[in-house]
Scaffold this active site. Sequence first.
Site, PDB file in Angstrom:
ATOM      1  N   ASP A  43       0.865  -1.182   0.000  1.00 33.24           N
ATOM      2  CA  ASP A  43       0.000   0.000   0.000  1.00 33.24           C
ATOM      3  C   ASP A  43       0.902   1.231   0.000  1.00 33.24           C
ATOM      4  OD1 ASP A  43      -2.037   1.764   0.223  1.00 33.24           O
ATOM      5  OD2 ASP A  43      -2.811   1.009   2.141  1.00 33.24           O
ATOM      6  N   ASP A  66      -2.835   2.211  -6.100  1.00 31.99           N
ATOM      7  CA  ASP A  66      -1.762   2.262  -5.105  1.00 31.99           C
ATOM      8  C   ASP A  66      -1.798   1.105  -4.114  1.00 31.99           C
ATOM      9  OD1 ASP A  66      -4.110   3.030  -3.925  1.00 31.99           O
ATOM     10  OD2 ASP A  66      -3.258   4.717  -2.827  1.00 31.99           O
ATOM     11  N   GLU A  67      -2.503   0.048  -4.443  1.00 35.77           N
ATOM     12  CA  GLU A  67      -2.706  -0.992  -3.453  1.00 35.77           C
ATOM     13  C   GLU A  67      -2.874  -2.331  -4.163  1.00 35.77           C
ATOM     14  OE1 GLU A  67      -5.936  -1.713   0.095  1.00 35.77           O
ATOM     15  OE2 GLU A  67      -6.143   0.058  -1.141  1.00 35.77           O
TER      16      GLU A  67
END
Lengths: 456, 398
Positions: free
Chosen positions: A28, A122-123
Amino acid sequence: MTTPAARRAPQSAPLPRPRGEASILHADLDAFYAAVEQRDKPSLRGKPVIVGGTGGRGVVATASYEAREFGVHSAMSAVEARARCPKAAFLSPRFDAYQATSRVIMDLLRELSPLVEPLSLDEAYVDLAAGGHPDLSDDGVRAIAAALKERVRERTGLTVSVGAGSSKLIAKIASDLDKPNGLLVIGAGDEDDALRGLPVTRLPGVGPATSARLRAIGVNLIGDLAALPEADVVAALGRTHGRGLWLLAHGLDDRAVVAERESKSVSVEDTFEHDIADLNRLSAIADAMARRVVDRMRRARLSGRTVSVKVRLPDFTTLTRSATLPAPTDDARTVARLARQLLGDVDVSAGLRLLGVGVSGLSDWTQGDLFAADTDDAAPEAEAALEAEPATAAPTRPSYPPGRDVHHDEFGHGWVQGAGSGWVTVRFETRDTPPGKVRSFRVTDSRLQPAPPVTD
Amino acid sequence: MKFQVERDVFAEAVAWAARTLPQRPPVPVLAGLLLEAGSTGGALALSSFDYEVSANAEIDVTVAEPGRALVSGRLLAEISRSLPAQPVDVTVDGARVVLSCGSARFTLPTLPVDDYPTLPDMPSTAGTIGADVFATAVSQVAVAAGRDDTLPVLTGVRIEIEDDRVTLAATDRYRLAVRELRWQPERAGMSAVALVPARTLADTAKALTGGAQVSVALSTGDDAGAGQGLIGFAGKGAAGQHGERRTTTRLLDGEYVKYRSLLPDNCAAYAQVETASFVEAVKRVALVAPRNTPVRLTFTADQVLLEAGTGEDAQASESLDSLFESNDAPVEDFSIAFNPAYLLDGLQAVDAETTRLEFTTPTKPAILRGGKESESAAHEQDLRNDYRYLLMPVRLSG
């Protein structure tokens, strides 16, 4: 005699079993959008940065850690964020820059295992067990995660928090517990200890409504939930949801990491500053959205055959309407025409809070259109005849939202610090320069042009 | 009202008049079929109207008592279709119509005749056209008409009349079909245009092939006012002798697309294929092209390779003999991809033993037309040669 139905025992499906090793990774990025901005705009490093909608009903997408110290967090209204942290740099998102960086990171994750499940830009989850790693002991996983963090920093200049555990749930909680720039491995067998003291809202699927119902039965922590008999949870939350959460509270999660699926739809939506009830205005907005959707589809070399329109009414009722074409298209006017028609079927008299246009049923081929072939030699009159109403004129003057990349013939690459009253203020710097100088130009200055972000 | 009629004649006329009845009529009387006996001699007139399309048939019956009645057209069509081959007796009995045939007997409620709208008058005749040529031409063109009601203009067939030439055109913006043919105008030098709903036109042309000629009546929006344009057709049904069939339909409004500029004057290359075997091959490879994913064609000097399916999906390929010639520099091979359904529509509409496919570039429209012009065809210019099916290729982005 008992009937088969009466004989049916209470359904007790086998309990999901987490793995015996912490081989699921959750990566993350820390304050991703804001971090990309700080990387690309050296003058903002170490300062509060807020990325999000900058209008009156805009919402914070990401706040840098510096801004978070003022109590700004994502999903907060831009108005409140400004009130709490007036000195922050407020930037409009630059999705192309985030996408480019995300691709680099996802590629790094895929070097660890073919099983990578991105949750957003983003994860992502990574299933290390599918990556042929010889050592998946807690220390072995820690080493893999540390090496990953280092490579992400090298390649993108960003920090990532990595958690690892025996299930998706544990991996995600681990990455969250040690943010930012964290690295935490929760070993197999330690799940209960890790979960027990955490608020129940950390479990996926526990939003405001569920947590309120849980509070009503005395549950605040995950440990409280785990201590209850399953039947009580089911009674409070219903069978599916109740059982699911009860299992998660015990760390019982065997959801598989599913490798990236091809995207199924492309859509854009906007929440309006004020509810809009004017169908003409909404249609014009739908036109513009259709253009944005088609633009994104074309960049991804996609076409689609189902056009849908999403609307949210003032009472938050959300409706979706869709129509399917005989063949996939990547023609903005076709998408706009259907979107306008679908919108026309919705009662907008009470006003809309939100409007979205999307295309699904994606393909990699496009049925050419005789009347859109190329405007040079394909009968412009024919075109005009098909367009009953003129599409709203595209803004001819470039727009300069704060944060946007620009290029000036003399000063090079920079970004918009602010614009208004016919002036644009630009700071000339890139991720590889020291903090740069600020200059202002007339909007009409032909030497100044919007530019794509600098990518590696 | 009381009359006796031959079963087949009756069934056919009812089917014709009832075929355009709306599924869900906005007002109940519009579901009705109007029967009028004796008002025009010893004949029965059957009529239907839904404010868009009117249909009317006249058949010979033995009228015992003139009169008129309105009954459910759908029910009457189903009943008359299922009757035994014996004379049919129809009588109005109070508020009911009694229909008997052999030992079968039906009693149908009537609808209020006085509430039924007046059918539009047939406009004045503009000219006549060979019934078979007309039916063929309309079917060749209507296949390309749009079905998307959001672009109503494209759901029509454009009819352009210029003296003794008629041009029919339709496009759904993916393909364009154009057919030119000759007719006998009522007055020389006439010029008119009309946009007729494609589905109605195709049904009509097909249903009027019983006689040699179809007469076309036209009152365009120009003389009748916007939205009031009407076209009428009169001819004979399949079994010719059974009286006249007439139908009118409202014209579509709106500016038609300027399609003529899309028809190129020349082509860079062309291929010639044997239509039937090419159709079979396209159908075969298209089996692996679900939802009309593209079929790719690669032409070399004497062969065409057909391929469908990509990647991990099912794939198919087949090659066939074909001639390929380039008008400019010699071309090694030429690849282009099409929606197989559109390609098949065109090949079938060309209605010729060989099909000529004309190309400019793989992203520009191709033209399908009947190939191999024979000596005699040059003389009868009004037949198959004047059909062109312009097909926009599929762009592959993968």
